[in-house]
Design a protein around this motif. Structure first.
Motif, PDB file in Angstrom:
ATOM      1  N   UNK A   6       1.022  -1.396   0.050  1.00 38.50           N
ATOM      2  CA  UNK A   6       0.128   0.268  -0.190  1.00 38.50           C
ATOM      3  C   UNK A   6       0.923   0.956   0.037  1.00 38.50           C
ATOM      4  N   UNK A   7       2.106   1.225   0.894  1.00 39.03           N
ATOM      5  CA  UNK A   7       2.908   2.408   0.390  1.00 39.03           C
ATOM      6  C   UNK A   7       4.098   2.520  -0.409  1.00 39.03           C
ATOM      7  N   UNK A   8       3.776   1.979  -1.216  1.00 37.19           N
ATOM      8  CA  UNK A   8       4.350   1.575  -2.678  1.00 37.19           C
ATOM      9  C   UNK A   8       3.415   2.249  -3.466  1.00 37.19           C
ATOM     10  N   UNK A   9       2.388   1.576  -3.551  1.00 38.85           N
ATOM     11  CA  UNK A   9       1.291   2.093  -4.704  1.00 38.85           C
ATOM     12  C   UNK A   9       1.307   3.337  -4.243  1.00 38.85           C
ATOM     13  N   UNK A  10       0.808   4.320  -3.031  1.00 40.10           N
ATOM     14  CA  UNK A  10       0.587   5.678  -2.704  1.00 40.10           C
ATOM     15  C   UNK A  10       1.453   6.859  -3.054  1.00 40.10           C
ATOM     16  N   UNK A  11       2.650   5.763  -2.335  1.00 40.48           N
ATOM     17  CA  UNK A  11       4.068   6.684  -2.608  1.00 40.48           C
ATOM     18  C   UNK A  11       4.246   6.783  -4.051  1.00 40.48           C
ATOM     19  N   UNK A  12       3.706   6.425  -5.000  1.00 43.50           N
ATOM     20  CA  UNK A  12       3.658   6.420  -6.757  1.00 43.50           C
ATOM     21  C   UNK A  12       2.817   7.316  -6.853  1.00 43.50           C
ATOM     22  N   UNK A  66       2.234   0.877  12.920  1.00 40.27           N
ATOM     23  CA  UNK A  66       1.684   0.419  11.594  1.00 40.27           C
ATOM     24  C   UNK A  66       0.197   1.244  11.795  1.00 40.27           C
ATOM     25  N   UNK A  67      -0.583   1.528  13.063  1.00 40.50           N
ATOM     26  CA  UNK A  67      -1.594   2.030  13.381  1.00 40.50           C
ATOM     27  C   UNK A  67      -1.526   3.640  13.214  1.00 40.50           C
ATOM     28  N   UNK A  68      -0.770   4.340  14.063  1.00 39.20           N
ATOM     29  CA  UNK A  68      -0.302   5.364  13.450  1.00 39.20           C
ATOM     30  C   UNK A  68       0.010   6.125  11.881  1.00 39.20           C
ATOM     31  N   UNK A  69       0.322   5.039  10.889  1.00 35.82           N
ATOM     32  CA  UNK A  69       0.786   5.224   9.841  1.00 35.82           C
ATOM     33  C   UNK A  69      -0.735   5.784   9.481  1.00 35.82           C
ATOM     34  N   UNK A  70      -1.093   4.207   9.377  1.00 36.75           N
ATOM     35  CA  UNK A  70      -2.818   4.314   8.164  1.00 36.75           C
ATOM     36  C   UNK A  70      -3.283   5.166   9.143  1.00 36.75           C
ATOM     37  N   UNK A  71      -3.431   5.657  10.468  1.00 37.54           N
ATOM     38  CA  UNK A  71      -4.633   6.465  10.574  1.00 37.54           C
ATOM     39  C   UNK A  71      -4.086   8.308   9.857  1.00 37.54           C
ATOM     40  N   UNK A  79      -6.500  -8.298  -0.715  1.00 41.44           N
ATOM     41  CA  UNK A  79      -6.492  -7.281  -1.967  1.00 41.44           C
ATOM     42  C   UNK A  79      -5.290  -7.395  -2.764  1.00 41.44           C
ATOM     43  N   UNK A  80      -5.795  -6.549  -3.727  1.00 40.39           N
ATOM     44  CA  UNK A  80      -4.718  -6.868  -5.210  1.00 40.39           C
ATOM     45  C   UNK A  80      -4.117  -5.679  -5.254  1.00 40.39           C
ATOM     46  N   UNK A  81      -2.959  -4.817  -5.189  1.00 43.67           N
ATOM     47  CA  UNK A  81      -2.661  -3.443  -5.063  1.00 43.67           C
ATOM     48  C   UNK A  81      -1.821  -3.283  -6.363  1.00 43.67           C
ATOM     49  N   UNK A  82      -1.987  -2.659  -7.579  1.00 40.74           N
ATOM     50  CA  UNK A  82      -0.797  -2.604  -8.581  1.00 40.74           C
ATOM     51  C   UNK A  82      -0.170  -1.173  -9.058  1.00 40.74           C
ATOM     52  N   UNK A  83       0.699  -0.987  -8.994  1.00 39.01           N
ATOM     53  CA  UNK A  83       1.251  -0.018  -8.840  1.00 39.01           C
ATOM     54  C   UNK A  83       1.258   1.275  -9.941  1.00 39.01           C
ATOM     55  N   UNK A  84       0.330   2.270  -9.769  1.00 35.99           N
ATOM     56  CA  UNK A  84      -0.392   3.256 -11.089  1.00 35.99           C
ATOM     57  C   UNK A  84       0.724   3.102 -11.643  1.00 35.99           C
ATOM     58  N   UNK A  85       0.005   3.503 -13.154  1.00 36.57           N
ATOM     59  CA  UNK A  85       0.854   4.281 -14.107  1.00 36.57           C
ATOM     60  C   UNK A  85       0.739   5.776 -14.662  1.00 36.57           C
ATOM     61  N   UNK A  86      -0.349   5.740 -14.008  1.00 40.18           N
ATOM     62  CA  UNK A  86       0.080   8.096 -13.911  1.00 40.18           C
ATOM     63  C   UNK A  86       0.066   8.474 -12.285  1.00 40.18           C
ATOM     64  N   UNK A  87       0.658   9.556 -12.208  1.00 38.92           N
ATOM     65  CA  UNK A  87       0.762  10.124 -10.487  1.00 38.92           C
ATOM     66  C   UNK A  87      -0.777  11.094 -10.716  1.00 38.92           C
ATOM     67  N   UNK A  88      -1.031  11.675  -9.356  1.00 42.94           N
ATOM     68  CA  UNK A  88      -1.751  12.848  -9.027  1.00 42.94           C
ATOM     69  C   UNK A  88      -1.200  13.716 -10.103  1.00 42.94           C
TER      70      UNK A  88
END
Length: 351
Positions: A58-64, A96-101, A124-133
């Protein structure tokens, strides 16, 4: 996919979601044991089981997907034969609780589809996004009240310094409260050991005189008080307040990490835009991305300030709890004095 974060309050962020991360009692694995966590979201009304590696996904997906948002780093993973110490596991669970919060309460990230999948789906299946925000947001029209690029750049520089100082100050406060808590725990241990020593000295002997007997009775009364007090857990610091301070440290720390990334990226974008032909599509895209990054930085600073202020507003309760704890310890020493001088007198520390 457009977001415009105006001034927010901690109460508004807090109302977005309440996240709970708890350790599953039994760890999996024969030799290299791993932990699983029950992850609950009040907003979605769900509880799912997750491993640490799924937090990493999840972190990798959100960061990307959100390179211009303050997504703080995860607590480190430690591979240990036997699964690690209980203290390490509890600290990582809390982190981890603080991070997810922070993610689940973020005005933008809270609406992310991958976050919802993580919180709601069994597998859950989380794929790296093709585009950023920036790409997903599309063309954005500036409002009349929006800051200019130069104004946002100036705000970005100013906020970095202010929140750097806030982060350092909050860190110092937290360490002070931790040390005070440690000293109170040590004093409680000392009182318990004092009780054991007095108890050993209170054993009667055949050759005791009346004066010796009175002294042993007094030591026995004091020993009972000391042992009982030493076994009692003193509430030195307010747990909720300390958790709030750690949450603020994580939030402001994430903003500082974002600033470090943006500073490098913004310089590169400005240089690339300057090198390109002024009216070419590449230069316009770079300038638009540069402005978008600055706008996000201004918004993230607002969020970081909210968490910093919420932590500072907890200080009165922390100081009250510390004062109460010290008063109770002082009362114990006074009662031990009374017990030795007047064994049958009423004690105050246990009232």
């Amino acid at each position: 996919m457009t977001h415009n974060i105006e001034e927010v309050t901690f109460e508004e962020l807090e109302a977005t979601d309440v996240i709970s991360v708890e350790l599953v009692p039994e760890r999996k694995g024969l030799i290299l044991k791993h932990c699983e966590y029950y992850v609950s979201s009040r907003r979605h009304g769900t509880t799912v089981t997750r491993r640490y590696n799924e937090f990493v996904q999840l972190y990798d997906v959100l960061y990307a997907k959100y390179p211009y948002r303050a997504v703080c780093s995860l607590p480190p993973k430690r591979v240990v034969v036997g699964g690690g110490s209980p203290l390490f596991l509890q600290r990582r669970r809390a982190a981890l609780q603080r991070w997810l919060t922070l993610v689940a309460r973020h005005p933008v990230l809270a609406h992310d589809a991958d976050l919802r999948t993580f919180l709601c789906e069994t597998s859950p299946r989380l794929d790296k996004p093709k585009h950023d925000e920036f790409i997903l947001a599309g063309t954005q029209e500036d409002n009349a009240g929006d800051l200019s690029t130069d104004e946002m750049q100036e705000s970005f520089v100013s906020e970095q310094e202010q929140l750097r100082l806030a982060h350092l100050g909050l860190g110092r406060l937290f360490k002070i409260f931790e040390k005070v808590e440690g000293r109170c725990d040590a004093e409680r241990t000392d009182i318990r050991e004092l009780g054991a020593a007095l108890n050993a000295l209170s054993s009667p002997a055949v050759a005791d005189t009346a004066r010796w007997s009175r002294m042993r009775d007094a030591m026995k009364a004091a020993a009972e008080l000391a042992i009982e007090t030493g076994e009692t857990q003193l509430e030195v610091t307010e747990e909720e307040a300390m958790d709030g301070m750690l949450l603020a440290l994580d939030a402001v720390g994430a903003y500082r990490q974002l600033c470090s990334r943006l500073t490098r990226g913004l310089h590169a974008e400005r240089a690339a835009a300057a090198a390109a032909a002024p009216q070419c599509a590449a230069a316009r895209a770079l300038r638009a991305r540069h402005r978008y990054a600055l706008r996000c930085a201004v918004e993230e600073a607002r969020i970081a300030r909210v968490y910093a202020l919420s932590a500072l507003e907890l200080l009165p309760e922390l100081l009250r709890t510390l004062g109460t704890a010290h008063a109770r310890v002082a009362a114990v020493w006074a009662d031990l004095h009374t017990a030795l001088r007047h064994p049958n007198a009423k004690q105050t520390a246990r009232d």
